[in-house]
Design a protein around this motif. Structure first.
Motif, short mmCIF file in Angstrom:
data_model
loop_
_atom_site.label_atom_id
_atom_site.label_comp_id
_atom_site.label_asym_id
_atom_site.label_seq_id
_atom_site.Cartn_x
_atom_site.Cartn_y
_atom_site.Cartn_z
N TYR A 56 -5.61 -8.58 5.73
CA TYR A 56 -5.61 -7.29 5.06
C TYR A 56 -6.48 -6.29 5.83
CZ TYR A 56 -5.74 -3.86 1.28
OH TYR A 56 -5.62 -2.70 0.55
N TRP A 57 -5.99 -5.07 5.97
CA TRP A 57 -6.62 -4.09 6.87
C TRP A 57 -7.97 -3.59 6.37
CZ3 TRP A 57 -7.07 0.93 4.86
CH2 TRP A 57 -6.25 1.23 3.77
N GLN A 67 2.27 -8.36 6.38
CA GLN A 67 2.03 -9.73 5.93
C GLN A 67 2.92 -10.72 6.68
OE1 GLN A 67 2.85 -9.41 1.77
NE2 GLN A 67 0.92 -8.39 1.28
N PRO A 94 -3.18 -6.36 -0.35
CA PRO A 94 -4.26 -7.35 -0.35
C PRO A 94 -3.83 -8.78 -0.69
CG PRO A 94 -4.38 -5.97 -2.30
CD PRO A 94 -3.34 -5.37 -1.42
N TYR A 95 -2.67 -8.94 -1.31
CA TYR A 95 -2.20 -10.27 -1.70
C TYR A 95 -0.78 -10.52 -1.22
CZ TYR A 95 -6.33 -11.20 -4.52
OH TYR A 95 -7.63 -11.43 -4.91
N ASN A 151 0.85 -1.19 0.00
CA ASN A 151 0.00 0.00 0.00
C ASN A 151 0.88 1.23 0.00
OD1 ASN A 151 -1.86 -1.94 2.12
ND2 ASN A 151 -2.89 -1.02 0.37
N GLU A 167 -7.91 -5.37 -5.30
CA GLU A 167 -8.68 -5.77 -4.13
C GLU A 167 -10.18 -5.64 -4.34
OE1 GLU A 167 -8.22 -2.23 -1.07
OE2 GLU A 167 -6.44 -2.54 -2.30
N THR A 184 1.86 -4.62 3.10
CA THR A 184 0.59 -4.58 3.85
C THR A 184 -0.59 -4.80 2.91
OG1 THR A 184 0.43 -2.19 3.55
CG2 THR A 184 1.52 -2.96 5.57
N LYS A 205 -10.33 -9.03 3.51
CA LYS A 205 -9.71 -10.02 2.65
C LYS A 205 -10.34 -9.94 1.26
CE LYS A 205 -9.02 -14.99 2.09
NZ LYS A 205 -9.37 -16.33 2.60
N ASN A 255 -4.48 -11.96 1.22
CA ASN A 255 -3.94 -11.69 2.56
C ASN A 255 -5.08 -11.78 3.58
OD1 ASN A 255 -2.74 -10.68 4.85
ND2 ASN A 255 -2.27 -8.66 4.00
#
Length: 525
Positions: free
Chosen positions: A223-224, A93, A203-204, A53, A520, A201, A227, A220
């Protein structure tokens, strides 16, 4: 017979959809998975928004930013101080090669920036070739200080105003990397693994990379945001554009953004596929290495640029899904200036210029050509052959040498390529374009394949960075365009009109200003 409740059936259906992998056909291998170390579009597509990110990111749709790892920011009235307030609760991650002990914080922002600015920073050891965006933007002299005010607040103080800074913070080169992971690699004496075993950080997570074949990713789970809806992602390397189209039609991949224009009619109006125009600034270039004869004489470069039939290239290479270039930077972009029509070839003037340069009967030259095609040029070989025919009218014998793309970039950056075809896509702010292709810093350690350095152009670029209004900045880029028109270290051939082609069963394909989709947001219908 026992039947499952509707809720369980719906859950099972959703799980089955999530488990279906998404295969994306790409035109080339990445040269690593650390986007800061490369200006290669294939590398950014394989790494940036998938694994990482940024502090700020592009919104889908027109040119606009939105918070990401920075929740908000303030800029001082003099434009010299940027205070960034960081998001809390963002997890790094967990991979086979790294187990984080803390969440994202200010230390990671400092590590990300300082490694690109300070050659003595331990993170700089990961990039023996340097960081092209930082180098070409002269970041080492731009940042006066980078301060951690507290665990979730960072202040960037500049030595002078820098108008493109927010756009830079959204660029793949400024994807945030883990300071904790960087220090782990430093202690192990393996700093370069940041590019082969990435940690972000995003999504994958990268699970596997087979050079020349594929990169495999998994969603991930921590993921914040949330997912991703698609559990598995495969980026398949398919250099041949015709094969990419065949794989789409055969259902072997479900998305591609580098389809050859001649193959697009197969997808236009299709019930199975949709096409969406991309928003990225895109152009194709021919670079002359100004340190090598006969390209060291600007009259030669001017003559060769004058003789190219851009309309023929647009027709034959792009199937008319492009515009013949008149200036380096497309007038269709947010920052287009001096929109003029591309001139027709002027063979008589070109011959006169060659005679003045001492080549009345032409000469023999060499051009390096990558295989296949890309989003900026669907057929490099055909483009080179058309130019070869144009130059033959001047008595120039052009020898074409095929070189694999990653190797070509490496050698061209080192000044070894006499001339080559390349392209540019991505950043809408012109500083990202001109600084990387036409600045002195980029000639030393960037993607200025012409190895061209001009003090007047550098001064105009510097002025464009500190100007506070778009009109004032545009004036400076007009200056740069005029210098480039005279010096011709590279000539722009066409502005492609690229599209992303995807299976209609795939939802969420919304191009941003620097990518063909936000990964994402993708999901199966």
């Amino acid at each position: 017979m026992r039947t499952l409740p509707l809720a369980l059936l719906a859950f099972a259906s959703a799980a089955a959809l999530a488990a279906k992998p998404l295969v994306i056909c790409a035109d080339a291998d990445p040269d690593g998975f650390d986007p800061a170390q490369s200006a290669n579009d294939a590398t950014h597509k394989a790494s940036a928004a998938k694994l990482y990110n940024n502090l700020i990111e592009y919104l889908p749709g027109p040119f606009a930013f939105t918070p990401s790892l920075a929740e908000k920011w303030e800029v001082s009235p003099d434009g010299l101080a940027y205070t960034l307030h960081l998001r809390r609760g963002v997890k790094w991650q967990t991979t086979d090669w790294f187990k984080p002990t803390r969440e994202f914080d200010a230390d990671d922002v400092l590590w990300t920036l300082e490694r690109q600015i300070d050659p003595n920073h331990p993170g700089a050891k990961a990039a023996p070739g340097g960081f092209p965006y930082a180098n070409s933007g002269d970041w080492k002299n731009l940042f006066k200080s980078i301060e951690k005010l507290d665990a979730h607040t960072v202040r960037l103080t500049l030595s002078k105003p820098y108008a493109p800074l927010l756009e830079r913070l959204a660029h793949p080169a400024l994807a945030i990397v883990s300071a904790e992971y960087g220090r782990q690699l430093e202690r192990a004496g393996t700093p370069g693994q940041v590019a082969s075993q990435p940690v972000g950080t995003g999504p994958y997570l990268l699970k596997r990379f087979d050079k020349g074949a594929q990169a495999r990713y998994e969603a991930n789970p921590a993921y914040w945001r949330k997912k991703p809806a698609i559990d598995k992602l495969i980026l398949a390397t398919v250099p041949d554009p015709a094969v990419r189209a065949q794989k789409l039609l055969a259902g072997e991949c479900q998305l591609a953004d580098t389809i050859k224009p001649q193959d697009l009619p197969k997808f236009d109006g299709s019930e199975r596929f949709a096409t969406v125009p991309l928003r990225i600034q895109s152009s194709s270039q021919l670079f002359f290495n100004v340190t090598k004869k006969p390209f060291d004489d600007k009259r030669v470069r001017q003559a060769l640029a004058l003789s190219i039939d851009r309309a023929a290239i647009v027709k034959s290479v792009y199937d008319n899904r492009a515009e013949a270039a008149a200036t380096p930077y497309s007038a269709r972009s947010l920052w287009g200036v001096e929109a003029t029509k591309a001139a027709a070839p002027d063979i008589a003037r070109a011959k006169k210029l060659l005679a003045e340069a001492g080549y009345p009967n032409g000469f023999e030259a060499e051009m390096w050509v990558r295989p296949g095609g890309s989003g900026t040029n669907p057929n490099f070989r055909l483009t080179a052959e058309l130019i070869q025919a144009d130059w033959a009218k001047l008595g120039v014998k052009l020898n074409l040498v095929g070189v694999e793309w990653v190797e070509l970039v490496k050698k061209a950056r080192a000044g070894e390529a006499p001339s080559l075809l390349s392209g540019w896509s991505g950043a809408l702010d012109p500083d990202g374009f001109y600084s990387n292709l036409a600045s002195c810093d980029a000639a030393r350690n960037g993607y200025n394949f012409a190895q061209w350095c001009n003090a007047q152009a550098d001064a105009a670029l510097d002025a464009g960075r500190v100007a506070t209004s778009q009109a004032a900045r545009a004036k400076r880029y007009v200056e740069v365009q005029k210098i480039l028109a005279d010096e011709a270290p590279f000539t722009t051939l066409a502005y492609p009109l690229p599209v992303v082609v995807f299976d209609r069963k795939l939802a969420g394909v919304e191009p941003t200003a620097n990518d063909s989709f936000k990964v994402e947001q993708l999901r199966w219908r």
